[in-house]
Scaffold this motif. Structure first.
Motif, PDB file in Angstrom:
ATOM      1  N   ILE A  74      -1.112  11.214   5.819  1.00 38.41           N
ATOM      2  CA  ILE A  74      -0.735   9.905   6.309  1.00 38.41           C
ATOM      3  C   ILE A  74      -0.541   9.733   7.734  1.00 38.41           C
ATOM      4  CG2 ILE A  74       1.739  10.127   6.137  1.00 38.41           C
ATOM      5  CD1 ILE A  74       2.146   7.186   5.239  1.00 38.41           C
ATOM      6  N   GLY A  75      -1.489   8.622   8.436  1.00 42.59           N
ATOM      7  CA  GLY A  75      -1.658   8.510   9.798  1.00 42.59           C
ATOM      8  C   GLY A  75      -0.085   8.249  10.214  1.00 42.59           C
TER       9      GLY A  75
ATOM     10  N   ALA B  45       3.352   6.323   9.266  1.00 41.39           N
ATOM     11  CA  ALA B  45       4.305   7.113   9.058  1.00 41.39           C
ATOM     12  C   ALA B  45       5.576   6.226  10.008  1.00 41.39           C
ATOM     13  CB  ALA B  45       4.047   8.722   9.529  1.00 41.39           C
ATOM     14  N   ASN B  46       5.285   5.873  10.961  1.00 39.82           N
ATOM     15  CA  ASN B  46       6.153   4.986  11.991  1.00 39.82           C
ATOM     16  C   ASN B  46       6.825   4.079  11.087  1.00 39.82           C
ATOM     17  OD1 ASN B  46       6.465   6.485  14.095  1.00 39.82           O
ATOM     18  ND2 ASN B  46       4.784   5.941  15.139  1.00 39.82           N
ATOM     19  N   LYS B  47       6.239   3.423   9.933  1.00 37.50           N
ATOM     20  CA  LYS B  47       6.753   2.073   9.433  1.00 37.50           C
ATOM     21  C   LYS B  47       7.622   2.658   8.058  1.00 37.50           C
ATOM     22  CE  LYS B  47       2.575  -0.636  10.333  1.00 37.50           C
ATOM     23  NZ  LYS B  47       2.735  -0.720  11.440  1.00 37.50           N
TER      24      LYS B  47
ATOM     25  N   PHE C 129       0.902  -1.253  -0.007  1.00 34.15           N
ATOM     26  CA  PHE C 129       0.125  -0.081  -0.044  1.00 34.15           C
ATOM     27  C   PHE C 129       0.947   1.269   0.030  1.00 34.15           C
ATOM     28  CE2 PHE C 129      -2.222   3.243   2.539  1.00 34.15           C
ATOM     29  CZ  PHE C 129      -3.280   3.518   1.616  1.00 34.15           C
ATOM     30  N   LEU C 130       1.902   1.186   0.659  1.00 28.15           N
ATOM     31  CA  LEU C 130       2.906   2.493   1.059  1.00 28.15           C
ATOM     32  C   LEU C 130       3.437   2.669  -0.405  1.00 28.15           C
ATOM     33  CD1 LEU C 130       3.987   2.271   4.656  1.00 28.15           C
ATOM     34  CD2 LEU C 130       2.212   3.966   3.766  1.00 28.15           C
ATOM     35  N   GLU C 131       4.032   1.585  -0.875  1.00 23.68           N
ATOM     36  CA  GLU C 131       4.846   1.763  -2.003  1.00 23.68           C
ATOM     37  C   GLU C 131       4.037   2.179  -3.339  1.00 23.68           C
ATOM     38  OE1 GLU C 131       6.547  -2.292  -2.236  1.00 23.68           O
ATOM     39  OE2 GLU C 131       8.282  -1.601  -0.972  1.00 23.68           O
ATOM     40  N   ASN C 132       2.744   1.831  -3.284  1.00 27.39           N
ATOM     41  CA  ASN C 132       1.814   2.118  -4.157  1.00 27.39           C
ATOM     42  C   ASN C 132       1.491   3.708  -4.227  1.00 27.39           C
ATOM     43  OD1 ASN C 132       1.411  -0.232  -5.491  1.00 27.39           O
ATOM     44  ND2 ASN C 132      -0.192  -0.933  -4.488  1.00 27.39           N
ATOM     45  N   LEU C 133       1.806   4.433  -2.938  1.00 22.77           N
ATOM     46  CA  LEU C 133       1.517   5.637  -2.767  1.00 22.77           C
ATOM     47  C   LEU C 133       2.695   6.363  -3.128  1.00 22.77           C
ATOM     48  CD1 LEU C 133      -0.227   5.836   0.561  1.00 22.77           C
ATOM     49  CD2 LEU C 133      -1.081   6.405  -1.568  1.00 22.77           C
ATOM     50  N   GLY C 134       3.932   5.596  -3.374  1.00 24.30           N
ATOM     51  CA  GLY C 134       5.006   6.464  -3.809  1.00 24.30           C
ATOM     52  C   GLY C 134       6.361   6.284  -2.774  1.00 24.30           C
TER      53      GLY C 134
ATOM     54  N   ASN D 275      -0.237  12.853  12.958  1.00 22.58           N
ATOM     55  CA  ASN D 275      -0.484  12.904  11.590  1.00 22.58           C
ATOM     56  C   ASN D 275       0.264  13.427  10.596  1.00 22.58           C
ATOM     57  OD1 ASN D 275      -2.326  10.770  12.270  1.00 22.58           O
ATOM     58  ND2 ASN D 275      -3.935  12.356  12.676  1.00 22.58           N
ATOM     59  N   LEU D 276       0.585  13.359   9.463  1.00 24.00           N
ATOM     60  CA  LEU D 276       1.396  13.863   8.565  1.00 24.00           C
ATOM     61  C   LEU D 276       0.887  14.392   7.279  1.00 24.00           C
ATOM     62  CD1 LEU D 276       4.603  11.842   9.034  1.00 24.00           C
ATOM     63  CD2 LEU D 276       4.144  14.173  10.169  1.00 24.00           C
ATOM     64  N   ILE D 277       1.163  15.471   6.427  1.00 27.65           N
ATOM     65  CA  ILE D 277       1.039  15.851   5.404  1.00 27.65           C
ATOM     66  C   ILE D 277       2.434  15.580   4.586  1.00 27.65           C
ATOM     67  CG2 ILE D 277       0.119  17.271   3.387  1.00 27.65           C
ATOM     68  CD1 ILE D 277      -2.187  18.253   5.302  1.00 27.65           C
TER      69      ILE D 277
END
Length: 72
Positions: free
Chosen positions: A59-60, A64-66, A26-31, A47-49
């Motif tokens: 992203i939550g 983000a911690n991953k 999922f994260l890799e598909n987001l870039g 939470n981050l932008i």
């Protein structure tokens, strides 16, 4: 360091994307891929932008911690 600890406005290189296979995909598909550059635009309550691949993504904190990053 995890993405949640990155300084706002500073570009960082993605060193590793962790999590289960599904989360990682999922994260890799987001870039969020190793070697990519990510910049934290703003942070609210953990939470981050972020800016990644010329896109802004919210992203939550848990996700983000991953994502492990290092300075460019």
């Amino acid at each position: 360091m995890p993405l949640t600890l990155a300084d706002k406005g500073e570009p960082n290189v993605i060193r590793k994307v962790g999590g289960s296979g599904e989360v990682k995909r999922f994260l890799e598909n987001l870039g969020f891929v190793s070697g990519g550059v990510v910049t934290v635009i703003s942070q609210t309550g953990g939470n981050l932008i972020v800016n990644v691949r010329d896109s802004r993504i919210a992203i939550g904190k848990d996700m983000a911690n991953k994502i492990l990053v290092g300075h460019v």
